[in-house]
Design a protein around this motif. Structure first.
Motif, PDB file in Angstrom:
ATOM      1  N   VAL A  19       9.155 -28.877  37.962  1.00 25.42           N
ATOM      2  CA  VAL A  19      10.494 -28.463  37.559  1.00 25.42           C
ATOM      3  C   VAL A  19      11.457 -29.635  37.695  1.00 25.42           C
ATOM      4  CG1 VAL A  19      12.413 -26.911  38.076  1.00 25.42           C
ATOM      5  CG2 VAL A  19      10.063 -26.068  38.179  1.00 25.42           C
ATOM      6  N   ASN A  72      22.131 -27.234  36.400  1.00 26.20           N
ATOM      7  CA  ASN A  72      20.735 -26.777  36.318  1.00 26.20           C
ATOM      8  C   ASN A  72      20.695 -25.372  35.702  1.00 26.20           C
ATOM      9  OD1 ASN A  72      19.316 -29.033  37.787  1.00 26.20           O
ATOM     10  ND2 ASN A  72      20.722 -28.391  39.395  1.00 26.20           N
ATOM     11  N   ALA A  77      14.489 -32.564  29.490  1.00 25.93           N
ATOM     12  CA  ALA A  77      15.727 -32.114  30.125  1.00 25.93           C
ATOM     13  C   ALA A  77      16.917 -32.268  29.186  1.00 25.93           C
ATOM     14  CB  ALA A  77      15.966 -32.893  31.416  1.00 25.93           C
ATOM     15  N   ARG A 104      16.666 -29.723  26.294  1.00 27.19           N
ATOM     16  CA  ARG A 104      17.009 -28.377  26.752  1.00 27.19           C
ATOM     17  C   ARG A 104      18.524 -28.241  26.937  1.00 27.19           C
ATOM     18  NH1 ARG A 104      13.714 -24.760  29.412  1.00 27.19           N
ATOM     19  NH2 ARG A 104      12.050 -25.905  28.334  1.00 27.19           N
ATOM     20  N   ASP A 159       9.991 -36.166  31.038  1.00 25.56           N
ATOM     21  CA  ASP A 159      10.869 -35.247  31.747  1.00 25.56           C
ATOM     22  C   ASP A 159      12.328 -35.453  31.354  1.00 25.56           C
ATOM     23  OD1 ASP A 159       8.670 -34.212  32.986  1.00 25.56           O
ATOM     24  OD2 ASP A 159       9.165 -34.932  35.008  1.00 25.56           O
ATOM     25  N   ASP A 183      19.257 -24.114  33.253  1.00 28.41           N
ATOM     26  CA  ASP A 183      18.007 -23.584  32.737  1.00 28.41           C
ATOM     27  C   ASP A 183      16.854 -24.174  33.547  1.00 28.41           C
ATOM     28  OD1 ASP A 183      16.341 -22.153  31.149  1.00 28.41           O
ATOM     29  OD2 ASP A 183      16.641 -23.343  29.326  1.00 28.41           O
ATOM     30  N   THR A 184      15.784 -23.430  33.685  1.00 31.18           N
ATOM     31  CA  THR A 184      14.599 -23.953  34.356  1.00 31.18           C
ATOM     32  C   THR A 184      13.839 -24.857  33.397  1.00 31.18           C
ATOM     33  OG1 THR A 184      14.403 -21.987  35.743  1.00 31.18           O
ATOM     34  CG2 THR A 184      12.445 -23.368  35.508  1.00 31.18           C
ATOM     35  N   ILE A 185      13.703 -26.112  33.782  1.00 30.91           N
ATOM     36  CA  ILE A 185      13.078 -27.107  32.910  1.00 30.91           C
ATOM     37  C   ILE A 185      11.736 -27.495  33.508  1.00 30.91           C
ATOM     38  CG2 ILE A 185      13.320 -29.385  31.852  1.00 30.91           C
ATOM     39  CD1 ILE A 185      16.396 -29.046  32.352  1.00 30.91           C
ATOM     40  N   GLU A 186      10.666 -27.135  32.848  1.00 29.76           N
ATOM     41  CA  GLU A 186       9.323 -27.468  33.314  1.00 29.76           C
ATOM     42  C   GLU A 186       8.894 -28.761  32.635  1.00 29.76           C
ATOM     43  OE1 GLU A 186       6.436 -26.974  35.961  1.00 29.76           O
ATOM     44  OE2 GLU A 186       7.897 -25.366  35.634  1.00 29.76           O
ATOM     45  N   ARG A 236      17.264 -36.862  41.147  1.00 27.23           N
ATOM     46  CA  ARG A 236      16.244 -35.832  41.134  1.00 27.23           C
ATOM     47  C   ARG A 236      15.674 -35.678  42.541  1.00 27.23           C
ATOM     48  NH1 ARG A 236      10.940 -35.518  37.178  1.00 27.23           N
ATOM     49  NH2 ARG A 236      10.285 -33.431  37.781  1.00 27.23           N
ATOM     50  N   ARG A 278      15.100 -30.666  38.240  1.00 27.34           N
ATOM     51  CA  ARG A 278      16.408 -30.208  38.713  1.00 27.34           C
ATOM     52  C   ARG A 278      17.160 -31.405  39.273  1.00 27.34           C
ATOM     53  NH1 ARG A 278      17.057 -24.799  39.199  1.00 27.34           N
ATOM     54  NH2 ARG A 278      18.755 -25.060  40.695  1.00 27.34           N
ATOM     55  N   GLN A 300      12.789 -35.113  44.416  1.00 27.09           N
ATOM     56  CA  GLN A 300      11.333 -35.088  44.310  1.00 27.09           C
ATOM     57  C   GLN A 300      10.732 -36.162  45.199  1.00 27.09           C
ATOM     58  OE1 GLN A 300       9.428 -34.604  40.381  1.00 27.09           O
ATOM     59  NE2 GLN A 300       8.267 -36.453  40.824  1.00 27.09           N
TER      60      GLN A 300
END
Length: 475
Positions: free
Chosen positions: A440, A430, A408, A411, A404, A432-435, A449, A442, A451
């Motif tokens: 995700v 943030n 990130a 990107r 990740d 861009d959406t980073i999968e 983060r 963020r 999470q």
């Protein structure tokens, strides 16, 4: 009188000898490179493991894009030949040898990184660095490198960043707060480096963070959880949740699932991570209606696991919380053995370690550990399937968090290109959406983060050690 006349020449002779000896030591140290600091990789291959002797050594010996092995133990002859070829800029020879080495052992992230770097050769590229303790915690270092290697390989196979491939520099930092600022300074000064993934432990990361912030170079830690890292700067990020999330998960489990209220905490007072987790847990459990009835320092001189356990029991502890770090894993396991499953045990992410299964054995069954991610929680996720194809087996949370972090950073580079400030701004906003591997990615304004942590439990299994970590079922 004659005795005095003889004493003076002896003293003078001794002084001359000492001066010559000191001069010789200075000459050897200067010409053999002891203690020097440099940037870059050097032109000759090396199979040394800097840091095993305890000193910083030459910083250039800690940085490699392929011209030296940072994991020399067990390296195949093809891998050694590839390093020699890379040092000589024989990229085709390096590619052939690295492909052969990976055929024999595909579970080698250093080889995959060097293979991608060899394929780039002298082409234009975007360089990122990954700082890991290759000499002092090789298993953890390899776990992190697998995530970065997979991200690099996937991105380059897809055409790179607008046609420009990603190169990875591996850095050995020994997980040492004395070494990481020097490494950070070297990376800041190397303008080709656009971001850093690392460092491993919270103490090492906290020591390096001010250097990255002052040098305006992005650092994303995949494994450092200390709350002290929150808000450390505009260039400091992490993909692993902070200890605040871990403490909240453990506190809720203790009070709601175990239905007990009094805990004894075992921690390392010399570790920023361990102290952070202990403090956050104490705050969380108090806020939730419980209490910590005892604190025991695993790093204290003469720590006695039997006496500490007896004292915790006398103080009314109903659960043991192990906030140990890697350095105090052994005394923590002594507590596990003494406990013999009499009291439930909770632990932080450092306890998610094969050694706990191997050494803890039957005594560790039922232990609940908080981790950022576990493969078995979603065994059919895209990252799980792809990682098995890459490495021939299952990976753990360190690999997922490193993946990740790499995704990130890559990107952000695709937006900011070679502008370090723009790369940091992309991450902060943030943009861009980073999968990633775990959903995700963020970042909060603090660089953290957002999470939740997951809980795993040690259960008997048919695995190598006879025990495995398995997700705790939701209520």
């Amino acid at each position: 009188m004659s005795q005095k006349n003889e004493t003076l020449p002896l003293i003078l002779s001794l002084l001359v000898t000492l001066l010559l000896l000191a001069g010789g030591i200075w000459w050897f140290g200067r010409n053999l490179g002891f203690g020097g600091v440099g940037i870059g990789q050097g032109g000759s291959p090396s199979t040394s493991s800097p840091g095993q002797g305890g000193g910083a050594g030459r910083i250039s010996d800690r940085l490699s894009t392929g011209a030296q092995l940072l994991f020399p133990e067990g390296a195949s002859s093809q891998k050694q030949a590839a390093v020699q070829a890379l040092a000589n800029r024989d990229y085709q020879g390096a590619i052939a040898n690295l492909e052969a080495s990976l055929q024999a052992n595909r579970n080698d992230p250093e080889a995959l990184i060097y293979l991608n770097n060899a394929r780039i050769g002298d082409q234009n590229s975007y360089t990122i660095a990954v700082a890991v303790p290759t000499a002092t915690s090789a298993n953890s270092a390899l776990e992190i490198l697998r995530g970065v290697a997979q991200a690099q390989d996937e991105v380059n196979r897809a055409g790179g960043i607008d046609g420009v491939p990603v190169k990875v520099m591996i850095v050995n930092d020994d997980n040492s707060p004395d070494v990481t600022p020097q490494v950070a300074d070297a990376l800041v000064k190397d303008r080709s480096v656009l971001g850093v993934i690392g460092h491993f432990g919270s103490d090492a990361t906290l020591a390096a963070a001010p250097v990255y912030e002052a040098g305006r170079l992005v650092m994303i830690s995949p494994t450092s959880t200390s709350v002290q890292l929150s808000g450390a700067g505009q260039y400091i990020f992490r993909t692993v949740p902070s200890d605040r999330f871990t403490a909240a998960a453990l506190s809720r489990h203790m009070l709601e699932r175990l239905r007990v209220q009094r805990a004894a905490v075992f921690y390392n007072s010399q570790s920023a991570y361990s102290t952070s987790l202990k403090n956050e847990f104490t705050t969380a459990v108090f806020s939730d209606g419980g209490q910590v009835v005892g604190e025991f320092d695993l790093s204290a001189a003469g720590f006695d696991s039997v006496a500490s356990f007896d004292q915790a029991a006398q103080q009314g502890a109903e659960v043991l919380v192990l906030a140990a770090n890697t350095a105090t894993l052994d005394p923590a396991l002594q507590v596990v053995a003494i406990n013999r499953r009499r009291l439930p045990i909770l632990g932080g992410d450092s306890l998610y370690n094969p050694r706990v299964l191997q050494v803890g054995g039957e005594s560790a069954v039922g232990m609940v550990v908080a981790v950022p991610w576990i493969l078995l929680a979603d065994p059919n996720a895209p990252f799980v399937r792809s990682s098995r194809q890459y490495w021939g087996g299952d990976v753990n949370w360190r690999t997922a968090m490193a993946y990740d972090a790499a995704i990130a950073l890559i990107r952000a580079i695709s937006i900011g290109k070679t502008n370090r400030a723009a790369i940091a701004e992309s991450l902060r906003s943030n943009a861009d959406t980073i999968e990633g591997a775990t959903g995700v990615v963020r970042f909060l304004p603090s660089g953290d983060r957002n999470q939740a942590m997951q809980l795993v439990e040690i259960v008997p299994s048919q695995s190598q050690f006879g025990y495995s970590f398995y997700p705790v079922s939701q209520p």
